[in-house]
Structures are given as structure tokens and as C-alpha cells.
Design an enzyme around this catalytic site. Structure first.
Site, mmCIF file in Angstrom:
data_model
loop_
_atom_site.group_PDB
_atom_site.id
_atom_site.type_symbol
_atom_site.label_atom_id
_atom_site.label_comp_id
_atom_site.label_asym_id
_atom_site.label_seq_id
_atom_site.Cartn_x
_atom_site.Cartn_y
_atom_site.Cartn_z
ATOM 1 C CG ASP A 164 -1.970 0.985 1.269
ATOM 2 O OD1 ASP A 164 -2.453 1.351 0.185
ATOM 3 O OD2 ASP A 164 -2.358 1.419 2.368
ATOM 4 C CG ASP A 206 -4.404 1.305 8.348
ATOM 5 O OD1 ASP A 206 -4.572 0.715 9.417
ATOM 6 O OD2 ASP A 206 -3.290 1.735 7.996
ATOM 7 C CG HIS A 218 -6.312 4.711 -1.400
ATOM 8 N ND1 HIS A 218 -5.124 4.378 -0.814
ATOM 9 C CD2 HIS A 218 -6.353 4.034 -2.578
ATOM 10 C CE1 HIS A 218 -4.466 3.547 -1.595
ATOM 11 N NE2 HIS A 218 -5.191 3.321 -2.680
ATOM 12 C CD GLU A 250 -3.295 8.233 -4.277
ATOM 13 O OE1 GLU A 250 -2.957 7.210 -3.655
ATOM 14 O OE2 GLU A 250 -3.643 9.295 -3.723
ATOM 15 C CG ASP A 253 0.732 7.627 -3.500
ATOM 16 O OD1 ASP A 253 0.518 8.435 -4.433
ATOM 17 O OD2 ASP A 253 0.282 7.793 -2.355
HETATM 18 P P1 13P Z 1 -8.309 4.891 6.180
HETATM 19 O O1 13P Z 1 -7.349 5.789 6.888
HETATM 20 O O2 13P Z 1 -9.602 5.580 5.909
HETATM 21 O O3 13P Z 1 -8.480 3.573 6.854
HETATM 22 O O4 13P Z 1 -7.678 4.581 4.738
HETATM 23 C C1 13P Z 1 -6.762 3.555 4.559
HETATM 24 C C2 13P Z 1 -6.116 3.578 3.216
HETATM 25 O O5 13P Z 1 -6.504 4.265 2.294
HETATM 26 C C3 13P Z 1 -4.961 2.698 3.044
HETATM 27 O O6 13P Z 1 -4.381 2.853 1.787
HETATM 28 O O1 G3H Z 2 -3.156 4.780 3.565
HETATM 29 C C1 G3H Z 2 -2.329 4.758 4.457
HETATM 30 C C2 G3H Z 2 -2.347 3.714 5.496
HETATM 31 O O2 G3H Z 2 -3.304 4.004 6.468
HETATM 32 C C3 G3H Z 2 -0.980 3.457 6.037
HETATM 33 O O3 G3H Z 2 -0.508 4.431 6.885
HETATM 34 O O4 G3H Z 2 1.708 5.269 6.027
HETATM 35 O O5 G3H Z 2 1.118 5.367 8.455
HETATM 36 O O6 G3H Z 2 1.636 3.194 7.372
HETATM 37 P P1 G3H Z 2 1.081 4.577 7.208
HETATM 38 ZN ZN ZN Z 3 -4.496 4.924 1.086
#
Ligand code: 13P
Ligand code: G3H
Ligand code: ZN
Length: 385
Positions: free
Chosen positions: A98, A273, A228, A150, A120
């Protein structure tokens, strides 16, 4: 079964008109829960490790400063664990990077065993984003690995100021981007936002997804659209965290009704997430309330101290440093750690299970083609992408 390329799951969403939740993990121990809850609902599973999560799972507690070496190590740790869980599972499982930041992050994931990567480049000038994304596609597709790009900027987007921000994804540019890069999936900006503070009455601009999908159908091009920042931020969990000593304010998510609607209008993958982070934080707080002796435990007492020290935090990476062996390898060195892992897993299952139902992916596992990475690589080669 072996891990599948994410594209296999995305193709099923398009064919059978449902959305697949894609769920972030920050610890090996969480991946097991994600697989198990999908099994329970007979759904395929997309497990996501974000770039910084890989650094954390590589042992880097100050993950924001994670190096490529940390990410390589973390990618290998989580991939090894997910492969093992998937091997014994009847459902197709994909492991997806991700928000890959650069080529090195994507390579760390691909070499580690991920079957899908996101690059990204959304903060770059358009042509640079195209070039970077194309480069990743050229590295991934010969290995059968799926690529998500993205376009448009999510952070700070407000639904009702379309013209002023103009950070929403332009459907015409999206078409150009997909054609030039050959990505399998595209994250769009259409009103959602990362984190727990999305605003109380966010309205998703669904027309953007509809328009892009319509163009793609006319041009006979496959590309799955990704939503997302789609956590729903359940209000009961926020309240429970605060009742248990947390301090979280102004936390609102995307309304489920809107996600259900777009899941039938061309959104194939919905990233979540924050909801998992919240449920896990609530469970940890509850665990130490109900088990006061654990507050001094040699293995897990440190988690309690961090919860006390940081009432506003809900990123489990803030609380997990005392159990890094569990984060990195899933090892359980004591009964106390076993008890903590149990409540972490339960939190994951609560957040993920409800969304599997909302997004309508339950029962669909048998509809996903069991294609290998090698077969997928061959298909890309034939299609010239
Ligand atoms: P949330 O912060 O809304 O859970 O989004 C997660 C996300 O887009 C991970 O790529
Ligand atoms: O989209 C982002 C996720 O919530 C991951 O977050 O970059 O803090 O690991 P992070
Ligand atoms: Zn995201």
C-alpha cells in the site's frame, strides 16, 4: 492455496459487481486474523502492508525513518507469514503493498513475496507520475505482479469545494494515465480522505468513478478503481476508546451507505486501515482494564504504559514496540502475549468482518480465478502490457 495476484480478485469484482475490502496490517499477528475472518465469510482476501508498515514489521520501531533494508526485511516477514496462512486456506489471498513510495519500496515488496504493489506518484507532476508508474509496471508485470497507481490528491479534499481544490481525479486524465501506464488498478481522489478525521458529513463524488468506468468500458480497457481513505470510523468504538481513557476527538468516517453505493458503481477495491486501528486500540485498553495484573507483566506491561502515555494515539505501531517479536514473526513468548494477541485478532475480525458483509464480497471466493503469477505474467506478455 498459493497467494494469487491481486488482479485475479479485481477481475472477479468487475465480473460479479461487488467490491473487495483491502485491509492494512501492521503486524504479522494481524494477518492471520484477516485471513481467518475472510475464510469465515467465504470471501477472497486482500491484505495490505503499507510502505512504513513494512519498515515496522522489519523491526524499525521509528518506522517513519525506515530504510530500504528495513522494508526489505519487513516485506519478507509479512510475506512469509501470509504465504503460510494462505497455503492452509481455501480462499484466494493477495498480498498488496500500500502506498509504495518509490521503485526501491516496490522492489522490496516484490522480492519479499508480495503479489501486488501500489506505486503512489500522486504528489508528483503528472508526467513524472506516468513515468514512475510505467517503470513499476514494467518491473512487475513480467513477474505476474499486479500494479496500482494513484491520480489526484486525497488529503484535505472537501466534497463541496470541487472547483476550489481541483484535486479530485479528472476522468479524462485518468483514462490517459491508465492507457499510458498499463496499471491494473487506479486509486482516485473523489472525496475520501485518510485517517480518522474525515469530517462529519463527507459526500463521495461518485460521478467521478462512474465517468472513469464508462470511458474504460467504451475503450474496452480493464482497470479497477480503488477507494482509499474509506474507513467508516464506527462511533461506538470511538466512544468506547474514550470511555476507557482514550482521547480521540472529531473522528468521523465515510458513511457505509455511500461505500455500498459506489461498490455497485465501479469501485472495485475499498481500502481500510483506521477502522482496524481503532478496534485494536479499544480492545487493548479494555484488556488492561479487565486484567489489572497484566499492567505490570514483563512482556506486555510496556503496552499498558504506552496506552497511558498516549491517550490520543490509535496507531497500534505506537503500542506494539514491547512485542516486536510478535509483530515481526508472529512468535508468542508467553501466556500474556498470547492473551494480547487474542484481543488484537478479535479487533481485526470485528472491523474487517462487518465490512466484508457491507462490501458484498462474502460468498464470492469461489468466483475468483485461481491463477498463478506465472500464468498472469504470460497473459500480460500476450496482451503487450
Ligand atoms: P483509512 O485511513 O480511511 O483507513 O484509509 C486507509 C487507506 O486508504 C490505506 O491505503
Ligand atoms: O493509507 C495509508 C495507510 O493508512 C498506512 O498508513 O503510512 O502510516 O503506514 P502509514
Ligand atoms: Zn491509502
Amino acid at each position: 492455496m498459493s497467494l494469487v495476484p491481486m488482479r485475479a480478485i479485481l477481475e472477479a469484482t468487475e465480473k460479479y459487481n461487488f467490491a473487495q475490502g483491502a485491509f492494512n496490517v501492521n503486524a504479522v499477528a494481524q494477518a492471520k486474523a484477516v485471513v481467518e475472518v475472510h475464510e469465515m465469510f467465504r470471501s477472497a482476501a486482500i491484505i495490505q502492508g503499507a510502505d512504513l508498515a513494512n519498515a515496522f514489521m522489519g523491526g524499525r520501531t521509528d518506522f517513519a525513518n525506515g530504510t530500504t533494508e528495513d522494508k526489505i526485511k519487513g516485506a519478507r516477514n509479512i510475506a512469509n507469514a501470509v504465504k503460510k496462512y494462505a497455503e492452509d486456506s481455501p480462499i484466494p489471498v493477495a498480498l498488496h503493498l500500500d502506498h509504495g513510495k518509490n521503485i526501491e519500496s516496490c522492489l522490496a515488496a516484490m522480492d519479499g513475496g508480495y503479489t501486488s504493489v501500489m506505486i503512489d506518484g500522486s504528489s508528483l507532476p503528472y508526467e513524472d507520475n506516468v513515468a514512475l508508474t510505467r517503470e513499476v509496471v514494467k518491473l512487475a508485470h513480467p513477474r505476474g505482479i499486479t500494479v496500482e497507481g494513484e491520480l489526484g490528491v486525497l488529503a484535505g479534499v472537501e466534497d463541496h469545494v470541487f472547483a476550489a481544490t481541483s484535486t479530485y481525479t479528472n476522468p479524462l486524465t485518468a483514462y490517459d494515465f491508465i492507457k499510458k501506464t498499463g496499471v491494473d488498478a487506479l486509486a482516485i481522489s473523489y472525496g475520501t480522505q485518510h485517517g480518522a478525521n474525515k469530517g462529519k458529513d463527507t459526500v463521495i463524488r461518485k460521478e467521478i468513478a462512474i465517468a472513469i468506468k464508462e470511458i474504460l468500458r467504451h475503450e474496452n480497457i480493464f482497470c479497477a478503481l480503488v477507494s482509499h481513505g474509506s474507513s467508516t470510523v464506527p462511533q461506538y468504538i470511538v466512544k468506547e476508546i474514550n470511555d476507557l481513557g482514550g482521547d480521540i476527538h472529531g473522528a468521523y468516517g465515510i458513511k457505509k451507505e455511500q461505500l455500498k453505493e459506489v461498490s455497485k458503481l465501479g469501485i472495485a477495491k475499498i481500502n481500510v486501515d483506521t477502522d482496524i486501528r481503532l478496534a485494536v486500540t479499544r480492545n487493548l485498553r479494555e484488556f488492561f482494564r479487565d486484567n489489572p495484573s497484566m499492567r505490570e507483566d514483563a512482556y506486555v506491561g510496556g503496552i499498558y504504559a504506552l496506552l497511558q502515555e498516549k491517550p490520543a494515539a490509535f496507531d497500534p505501531r505506537v503500542f506494539f514496540p514491547p512485542i516486536m517479536d510478535t509483530v515481526m514473526y508472529g512468535n508468542i513468548p508467553s501466556d500474556s502475549v498470547a492473551a494480547v494477541v487474542e484481543v488484537i485478532e478479535r479487533g481485526v475480525k470485528e472491523a474487517v468482518g462487518t465490512l466484508i458483509v457491507d462490501f458484498d464480497s462474502y460468498g464470492k471466493a469461489p468466483l475468483v480465478e485461481k491463477v498463478t503469477l506465472e500464468e498472469m505474467a504470460e497473459r500480460y506478455k500476450k496482451a503487450g502490457i
